[in-house]
Motif scaffolding. Sequence first.
Motif, PDB file in Angstrom:
ATOM      1  N   VAL A 231     116.212  94.528 -28.020  1.00  0.00           N
ATOM      2  CA  VAL A 231     116.550  93.154 -27.642  1.00  0.00           C
ATOM      3  C   VAL A 231     117.514  92.607 -28.697  1.00  0.00           C
ATOM      4  O   VAL A 231     117.251  92.693 -29.898  1.00  0.00           O
ATOM      5  CB  VAL A 231     115.284  92.267 -27.540  1.00  0.00           C
TER       6      VAL A 231
ATOM      7  N   THR B 185     106.994  85.843 -29.115  1.00  0.00           N
ATOM      8  CA  THR B 185     107.779  85.095 -28.118  1.00  0.00           C
ATOM      9  C   THR B 185     108.809  84.156 -28.745  1.00  0.00           C
ATOM     10  O   THR B 185     109.352  83.312 -28.046  1.00  0.00           O
ATOM     11  CB  THR B 185     106.848  84.266 -27.217  1.00  0.00           C
TER      12      THR B 185
ATOM     13  N   ALA C 175     111.114  93.024 -28.147  1.00  0.00           N
ATOM     14  CA  ALA C 175     110.976  94.402 -27.669  1.00  0.00           C
ATOM     15  C   ALA C 175     112.125  95.205 -28.274  1.00  0.00           C
ATOM     16  O   ALA C 175     113.180  94.644 -28.573  1.00  0.00           O
ATOM     17  CB  ALA C 175     111.030  94.456 -26.134  1.00  0.00           C
TER      18      ALA C 175
ATOM     19  N   THR D 258     118.118  88.232 -25.713  1.00  0.00           N
ATOM     20  CA  THR D 258     118.324  88.814 -24.389  1.00  0.00           C
ATOM     21  C   THR D 258     117.009  89.029 -23.636  1.00  0.00           C
ATOM     22  O   THR D 258     117.020  89.549 -22.527  1.00  0.00           O
ATOM     23  CB  THR D 258     119.098  90.144 -24.478  1.00  0.00           C
ATOM     24  N   ALA D 259     115.871  88.611 -24.221  1.00  0.00           N
ATOM     25  CA  ALA D 259     114.565  88.687 -23.564  1.00  0.00           C
ATOM     26  C   ALA D 259     113.683  87.574 -24.113  1.00  0.00           C
ATOM     27  O   ALA D 259     113.909  87.076 -25.218  1.00  0.00           O
ATOM     28  CB  ALA D 259     113.922  90.052 -23.795  1.00  0.00           C
ATOM     29  N   ASP D 260     112.666  87.200 -23.344  1.00  0.00           N
ATOM     30  CA  ASP D 260     111.743  86.139 -23.752  1.00  0.00           C
ATOM     31  C   ASP D 260     110.715  86.605 -24.769  1.00  0.00           C
ATOM     32  O   ASP D 260     109.979  85.795 -25.324  1.00  0.00           O
ATOM     33  CB  ASP D 260     111.002  85.585 -22.527  1.00  0.00           C
ATOM     34  N   ARG D 261     110.656  87.909 -24.989  1.00  0.00           N
ATOM     35  CA  ARG D 261     109.653  88.498 -25.876  1.00  0.00           C
ATOM     36  C   ARG D 261     110.316  89.611 -26.694  1.00  0.00           C
ATOM     37  O   ARG D 261     111.166  90.324 -26.193  1.00  0.00           O
ATOM     38  CB  ARG D 261     108.533  89.060 -25.003  1.00  0.00           C
TER      39      ARG D 261
END
Length: 173
Positions: free
Chosen positions: A72, A50, A69, A64-67
Motif C-alpha cells: 500500500v 486503519t 497492507a 491507496t487502501a483504508d487499511r
Amino acid sequence: MSSAPFTYEPVGATRDDLTYCPPGFHLLHVRTRLGEGQKLFHRAAEAVLTWEMHRALGAGIDATADRAAPDVAVTVTLAGLIKAPCRIIWTTEEPRRAGWAYGTLEGHPECGEEAFVVDRTGDGTVWLTVAAFSKPAKWYARAAGPATRGLQQAYARRCGAVLRRLCEGLSEA
C-alpha cells in the motif's frame, strides 16, 4: 501496487527486530504503555492498522487502501508542508501483536524504515512501539541535524499519547 524503489537497504529489517539499526543510520525506539486487556489491545490495533492514530495526530494520510497492507502506497503530510511518500513493507495481525512498517520512497525527507506495533504482553499490558532507523535524505533534514531526531522522538511519543487517548476507558483493572 507501487513499483517505485525504496531509498535504503535492508528493506524489511524491522519485521523481526525493532531495535535493528544499520551502520550510518539513527535508531528511534519509543515504547508507550497504553493500559491492560484484550479490548484495549483490539481497539489500539485497529487504530494503528486503519491510519486512525496518524489522523488523530493531525498528520495527513493519503493511502491507496483504508487499511495497512503490504505494497500500500502512503503519503504522510506533516504541518501541511512536508510530504513523505512511503510504502508499506510488512503488516502483522496476531492475537497479541498487530502493526506495520513502511519504507521510504524518493521525495521523503528521510531514508529508512519505520514501524508502528501494538503488542499485549503475558501479563495483559498493552504497549505501542514506534521504531525506526533513518538518516536525512533532503537538504533541510540534513541542515536540521539533531533537531530532526528530536522531532522524530517527539512524534513517536505523541503517537503513544494519542493512541492512549483513543483507547480511554477500555483498560481492564
